[in-house]
Design an enzyme around this catalytic site. Structure first.
Site, PDB file in Angstrom:
ATOM      1  N   VAL A 277      -7.618  -6.627   2.807  1.00 16.77           N
ATOM      2  CA  VAL A 277      -6.599  -5.983   3.648  1.00 16.77           C
ATOM      3  C   VAL A 277      -7.194  -5.529   4.977  1.00 16.77           C
ATOM      4  O   VAL A 277      -6.534  -5.594   6.014  1.00 16.77           O
ATOM      5  CB  VAL A 277      -5.915  -4.801   2.913  1.00 16.77           C
ATOM      6  CG1 VAL A 277      -6.880  -3.660   2.637  1.00 16.77           C
ATOM      7  CG2 VAL A 277      -4.714  -4.302   3.695  1.00 16.77           C
TER       8      VAL A 277
ATOM      9  N   ASP B  97      -0.297  -2.707  -2.141  1.00 17.36           N
ATOM     10  CA  ASP B  97      -0.518  -1.989  -3.395  1.00 17.36           C
ATOM     11  C   ASP B  97      -1.914  -2.241  -3.930  1.00 17.36           C
ATOM     12  O   ASP B  97      -2.523  -3.282  -3.661  1.00 17.36           O
ATOM     13  CB  ASP B  97       0.470  -2.475  -4.457  1.00 17.36           C
ATOM     14  CG  ASP B  97       0.176  -3.922  -4.826  1.00 17.36           C
ATOM     15  OD1 ASP B  97       0.497  -4.818  -4.014  1.00 17.36           O
ATOM     16  OD2 ASP B  97      -0.440  -4.165  -5.893  1.00 17.36           O
TER      17      ASP B  97
ATOM     18  N   GLY C  50      -2.176  -8.964  -3.397  1.00 23.31           N
ATOM     19  CA  GLY C  50      -1.667  -7.618  -3.130  1.00 23.31           C
ATOM     20  C   GLY C  50      -2.394  -6.991  -1.956  1.00 23.31           C
ATOM     21  O   GLY C  50      -2.838  -7.705  -1.051  1.00 23.31           O
ATOM     22  N   GLU C  51      -2.476  -5.646  -1.952  1.00 21.53           N
ATOM     23  CA  GLU C  51      -3.123  -4.863  -0.887  1.00 21.53           C
ATOM     24  C   GLU C  51      -2.335  -4.888   0.424  1.00 21.53           C
ATOM     25  O   GLU C  51      -2.707  -4.221   1.383  1.00 21.53           O
ATOM     26  CB  GLU C  51      -4.551  -5.362  -0.574  1.00 21.53           C
ATOM     27  CG  GLU C  51      -5.504  -5.342  -1.728  1.00 21.53           C
ATOM     28  CD  GLU C  51      -6.903  -5.837  -1.341  1.00 21.53           C
ATOM     29  OE1 GLU C  51      -7.163  -6.119  -0.152  1.00 21.53           O
ATOM     30  OE2 GLU C  51      -7.747  -5.937  -2.246  1.00 21.53           O
ATOM     31  N   GLY C  52      -1.292  -5.725   0.501  1.00 16.48           N
ATOM     32  CA  GLY C  52      -0.572  -5.915   1.761  1.00 16.48           C
ATOM     33  C   GLY C  52      -1.001  -7.168   2.502  1.00 16.48           C
ATOM     34  O   GLY C  52      -0.503  -7.445   3.597  1.00 16.48           O
TER      35      GLY C  52
END
Lengths: 338, 338
Positions: free
Chosen positions: A86, A163, A305-307
């Site tokens: 991210v 997330d 995830g993580e954006g």
């Protein structure tokens, strides 16, 4: 969103120096951005921010993921130190990173990139009882809304949701099943990359949880409390705050999409401010986006995830706004045939 | 490309703080970039440039497009003045724009963004004879290679290919049919958005041209001269120059993909430096990419050309390189389970 501004963008696209419709999805996105902003051309987002909400999950004890719970807190530290995916992708697209501890089980240390608003140290096992209480779910929602509000007050004009939470594709699958009515097997995936036996177990755990709680999608907070995660709650809150402030909210993967279902159930107009950044490889993401009526901009087989997938779509969002404000019309450019 | 560097990138991806494979296509792209650069991590492209090659087409007299020929020169002026879609999107991704007049029929005026290397004022009607002579095709190839070489000398470290030419999806379809062996109807599309009757005519024109010239794909220059456009020739030359300089070349739509088939036929290793920016709505693009073994990064239903779809993929290319150089390994970050 403002239908008149969106229509004005659609009409403007016909006068710009290009064949009508030739920018494809970028034109529809530009019209949506105009509707969100209530003006045409819409502003080009200059200060994107990604909110990475983190939480842990009691259901991990059922063996739904091979990764140990401490990885959640370790990755929060990695985000703060700038070593995660991210961080690299946020730097590429010029986005600020804010991490929100909404419910991590392990220790997290104070850090300028970390907002600590832990509601509880991880959820309870959703396959044996409610993941959290209704009041806890509401507090996590509020923590996410406050984090988003802080970003917006400090200048952010576009939000990306991200997330982190070992085991969190299990509650995400539960939420997607609860809000879309699809069977567990259709919306449960391999998460970080589990094997066939673990996937079969994970599907059974989701089925058991749905059977235990019999979620009522017309009670979004109750559904969230029974089956969700603290990061899902926080992201839903962030989405509601973004929509209330008329800012585009770019969704990442399955946890963001599950949170988006919660947000849209709590406030249907919120979906009008959501942009589907990408189609995660996790099957629940596509099911949720379809229910929300959102078409993903990217489809790169990502499932981190993580954006990360949401951030990669930010230049597309900016480009969609830019063409509406920077391109010349046929008349202005003296080009024939417009 | 350097297989050892590409393999090293694949191995590095397993040690970075994320589940293996979770960045999907971005991981494969990162490995390709390492192979192109001959080192891992690959450099992050900092100075992208788009070369927009322009030309006119004698086959326009057959009625394959409703747009008048003068639009090509008018759009060249629009590019120079900054009013086109390519300008807005290039600004978004930080790319320099260089326009190449490889064979426009109308007047073009000197401008700092315009390189004038007109081989002839548009091609002849490819459905009635050769579009151009072999020597003209070679000169247009060279003009494109020289333009790309100038960009690279002046610091560009990533090239995007773009095109402008009213009627140019007809020669593009001819080239795709010639090099892939597919029938005209499969690779001929609506270009700027023609109606059913015009599409039927366009398919017939492509069929007639293929019947007239009986192109031999093992003679790429002859095929290009018979059926191509001056901008296709120039773009093929630019691709060969990029590959020779080991720089990634991001392809845009069907005209770029047709030029890529020419370049790969002239020098098969050149395909190793090509990145498919997007899947154009024009059917010849997908057919060409499949023949080249390239998977497109974006699929937004775009069909504008100018380099717009290729430019939108630039942040993805940079992100693919960035994660390899900026992410921490499990060991460095102290994250469990790697």
């Amino acid at each position: 969103p403002d239908g008149a501004a969106a229509r004005e963008a659609g009409e403007r696209h016909l006068r710009l120096t290009k064949p009508p419709g030739s920018l494809g999805e970028l034109e529809a996105l530009g019209a949506r951005l105009a509707g969100m902003a209530g003006r045409c051309p819409p502003p080009v987002p200059e200060r994107p921010a990604v909110l990475v909400a983190a939480g842990d999950h009691g259901v991990l004890s059922r063996g739904v993921s091979p990764w140990p719970q401490e990885v959640t807190a370790e990755m929060v530290r990695n985000f703060c130190r700038g070593g995660a995916a991210v961080n690299a992708i946020a730097a590429e697209v010029g986005a600020r990173v804010l991490v929100l501890d909404a419910g991590v089980a392990g220790e997290t240390e104070p850090h300028p990139l970390l907002r600590r608003a832990r509601v509880r140290p991880g959820t309870a096992d959703l396959s044996r009882g409610a993941a959290m209480g209704r009041e806890e779910a509401a507090r996590a929602l509020l923590a996410g809304a406050e984090a988003a509000g802080a970003l917006l007050r400090e200048g952010a004009d576009l939000l990306v949701t991200g997330d982190m939470g070992i085991g969190n594709t299990t509650p995400a699958a539960c939420l997607v099943a609860a809000f879309t009515g699809r069977p567990a097997a259709e919306v449960t995936g391999r998460g970080t990359g589990i094997d066939d036996a673990t996937l079969a177990l994970k599907v059974r755990v989701v089925e058991e949880a749905l059977g235990l709680h019999r979620p009522d999608p017309s009670d979004p907070l109750g559904t969230l409390a029974a089956l969700g995660g603290l990061e899902h709650a926080a992201l839903a809150g962030a989405m509601l705050e973004g929509a209330a402030r008329r800012v585009p909210v770019v969704l990442d993967g399955v946890s963001s999409c599950a949170a988006a279902l919660v947000a849209a159930a709590l406030s249907p107009p919120a979906a009008g401010y959501m942009v589907a950044g990408h189609l995660s490889a996790e099957p629940g993401a596509g099911a949720a986006l379809e229910a929300l009526g959102l078409r993903p901009l990217l489809d790169l087989g990502m499932r981190l995830g993580e954006g990360t997938g949401g951030l990669l779509a930010v230049p597309l969002v900016r480009a969609a706004a830019r063409v509406l404000s920077e391109m010349a019309t046929f008349e202005e450019a003296g080009v024939s045939g417009g």
